[in-house]
Scaffold this active site. Sequence first.
Site, PDB file in Angstrom:
ATOM      1  N   SER A 220      -1.417  -7.575   5.129  1.00 26.87           N
ATOM      2  CA  SER A 220      -2.469  -8.054   4.413  1.00 26.87           C
ATOM      3  C   SER A 220      -2.756  -9.303   4.037  1.00 26.87           C
ATOM      4  CB  SER A 220      -2.278  -7.302   2.736  1.00 26.87           C
ATOM      5  OG  SER A 220      -3.423  -7.483   2.052  1.00 26.87           O
TER       6      SER A 220
ATOM      7  N   THR B 181      -9.023  -7.753   0.007  1.00 28.81           N
ATOM      8  CA  THR B 181      -7.915  -8.213   1.110  1.00 28.81           C
ATOM      9  C   THR B 181      -8.737  -7.822   2.598  1.00 28.81           C
ATOM     10  OG1 THR B 181      -7.067  -5.706   1.047  1.00 28.81           O
ATOM     11  CG2 THR B 181      -6.093  -7.563  -0.303  1.00 28.81           C
TER      12      THR B 181
ATOM     13  N   TYR C 182      -0.001  -3.262   9.986  1.00 25.45           N
ATOM     14  CA  TYR C 182      -1.043  -3.827   8.853  1.00 25.45           C
ATOM     15  C   TYR C 182      -0.437  -4.888   8.378  1.00 25.45           C
ATOM     16  CZ  TYR C 182      -3.633  -3.697   4.571  1.00 25.45           C
ATOM     17  OH  TYR C 182      -4.567  -3.878   3.612  1.00 25.45           O
TER      18      TYR C 182
ATOM     19  N   HIS D  37      -2.068  -0.238  -8.381  1.00 26.90           N
ATOM     20  CA  HIS D  37      -2.857  -1.136  -7.283  1.00 26.90           C
ATOM     21  C   HIS D  37      -4.337  -1.154  -7.301  1.00 26.90           C
ATOM     22  CE1 HIS D  37      -2.725  -3.754  -4.052  1.00 26.90           C
ATOM     23  NE2 HIS D  37      -1.674  -3.569  -3.546  1.00 26.90           N
TER      24      HIS D  37
END
Length: 667
Positions: free
Chosen positions: A493, A504, A491, A379
């Site tokens: 994104s 993001t 959360y 990532h």
Amino acid sequence: MLKLHSLKYCVGNSHFRLLQPLTSSVDNAFKSYSSASDRDFLHRSILPTDHFQASLPRLPIPQLEDTLHKYLECQRQILTDDEYDQTADIVNNFKANEGPDLQKRLIAKDKQNKHTSYITKPWFDMYLKSRSPIVLNYNPFMSFQDDPRPEYQNQLIRSTNMIVSSLKFMKTLRANILEPDIYHLFPAKSDNMRFRKIMRMIPSSFAFYGAYLYKAFPLDMSQYKNLFNSTRIPRRGKDELVVNKEAKHMLVMRNGHFYVFDVLDSDGHVIEPGVIMSCVNQIMKDQSPPSTEPVAVFTAEDRDVWASYREKLISLGNEETLKLIDSAVFALCLEDGKPTDPNAITRMFLHGEAGRIWFDKSLSLIMTGSGNACVNFEHAWGDGVAVLRYFNEVFDDSTMKSVVHPSTPVQDNPANVKKLEFKLDQEMKDNLQKSVKKFNATMQSLDVDHLEYYKYTKKYVKKSGMSPDALMQLAIQMAYYRQYKQTVATYESCSTAAFKHGRTETIRPATAETKRACALFVDKNHPEPSVEELKNAMMACSKKHGSLTRNAAMGKGFDRHLFGLKTLAEEEDGKLPQMFRDPNYQKINHIILSTSTVSSPAILIGGFAPVTQNGYGVGYSIEESRIGFNVTSYPPARDAPGFIECVTKSLDDMYEVLEGRHPKRSK
């Protein structure tokens, strides 16, 4: 259907949300193939891939006062009155003292780096400096739908077609003829050949503004360069991203063993599909038992531990072997298993067995024995936008323009498959066994559950006047509230790819509106609300969520701004203002509900692990014919199956309200 993590686009981990499908499907936007070499490309866009890159707008730095207001508004939902009052005092002190100076310096630094965004380096560093293992903590997966032709749903045939389609994507990208990513607000006006011809005539330094006049918004594509021949290399303190475009081979993993073979010839052309198919077949026929020394398990270690092990491997004479793995175009992981249960599929694609996935590779294609396929990706290098584009293109090309078929003959014993062997001493063999035990214990601590829900669809929800994503997020909030009678840090994104080098921004779905709706639907200590009151509460949630999403997509959230200010204070001042030392700042960033969605007809399921030990990882999607949830947790702190039950009840209740009926209250 499901998505990932950002995932873990995850987020810690960055998970991701796309504005909507980004690429055009207009056939006449591309020139027809004119030579044999065109077989190496997906298409030939008349607009260069990077045509808009130079003129993309820069990610804005929000006003400090706006950021602090949004921060407190979000904190209000998860803090007690006393906690909130304390944090409000700290924020007001920051606004009156250190804040303005930090803001001024952040703006000045941003002006000195106009080639990028203010968040790019801090965000890369956030990933690369993390010493946590990347498996579960960062890497998400997205699983492909089955090939619509059952006879092509075969490990050998599908692997070969996806390899070739992946190579075509890579070559199209590198030839600068991959159609640029553009968000078309009014597709009828801009998603056509006329628009493309006009844009081609506008210089790159102004092209974005020309597209803007058509309400078409080109997106940043700077992350795409890291998709291929790329890997994350462990270093002590901070890892390194490395790309080697010269390599012409790919990596194949099976039963913990490593193989490489060339997929590009000396001129850079894609090797004949039949030869690639024969190479994959030779690897599949290898009768070697599962490796007792699965070196890939080291990629699931703590990053400093892995860095030290890598140094030791190099000292033992494994440098060239590691270079072949690191520089490979991408990795194909062949699994003999044929899982059908969604939870088993999630486990195989998210973490698999010890030593079956080289988690550091930017892109790994995993293929089960029955032809189920997924992408597992590292990532740090980028977010879901680039991966989803690759994902969609490869699915379409491999299923509609297949290069090998059930009737394709398989050659025997191709000469260019090389099996890699690591040289290990007893110390490294002992370290391997320790890492395998640690890996197994960690993976066994993860719980997974899945929901497929068919009562209503995206079209149904839109017709009701509610945002589909808002409904899904309300279902998540309501499910957690049913379980624990709490509202917690959440959360979601959102991509900021509309800006140069955007990454993001965080959507914070736990709002005053969702909190009120949860209480109306779940609490029994007040008079039962009317159907109209419940529906109005749902619509208020939708309106608020829409506002949060627009702000996030336009770089007007508060999370990345505060992160930028915090990073600047750490780097330049060597100390943090009280605001960032406030326990409640830690609380809002201790994400209990980490959520992410990506919608695509090519995606079957996706997922990621929780970003905290007492949290949930919630991948979800709402499609034309179904809703899907993929939920992970670490029991006993959290209960994924129980959460799925609460999600189901929440969806049922909201469906009843949208149908004009009163939901049944739980006893």
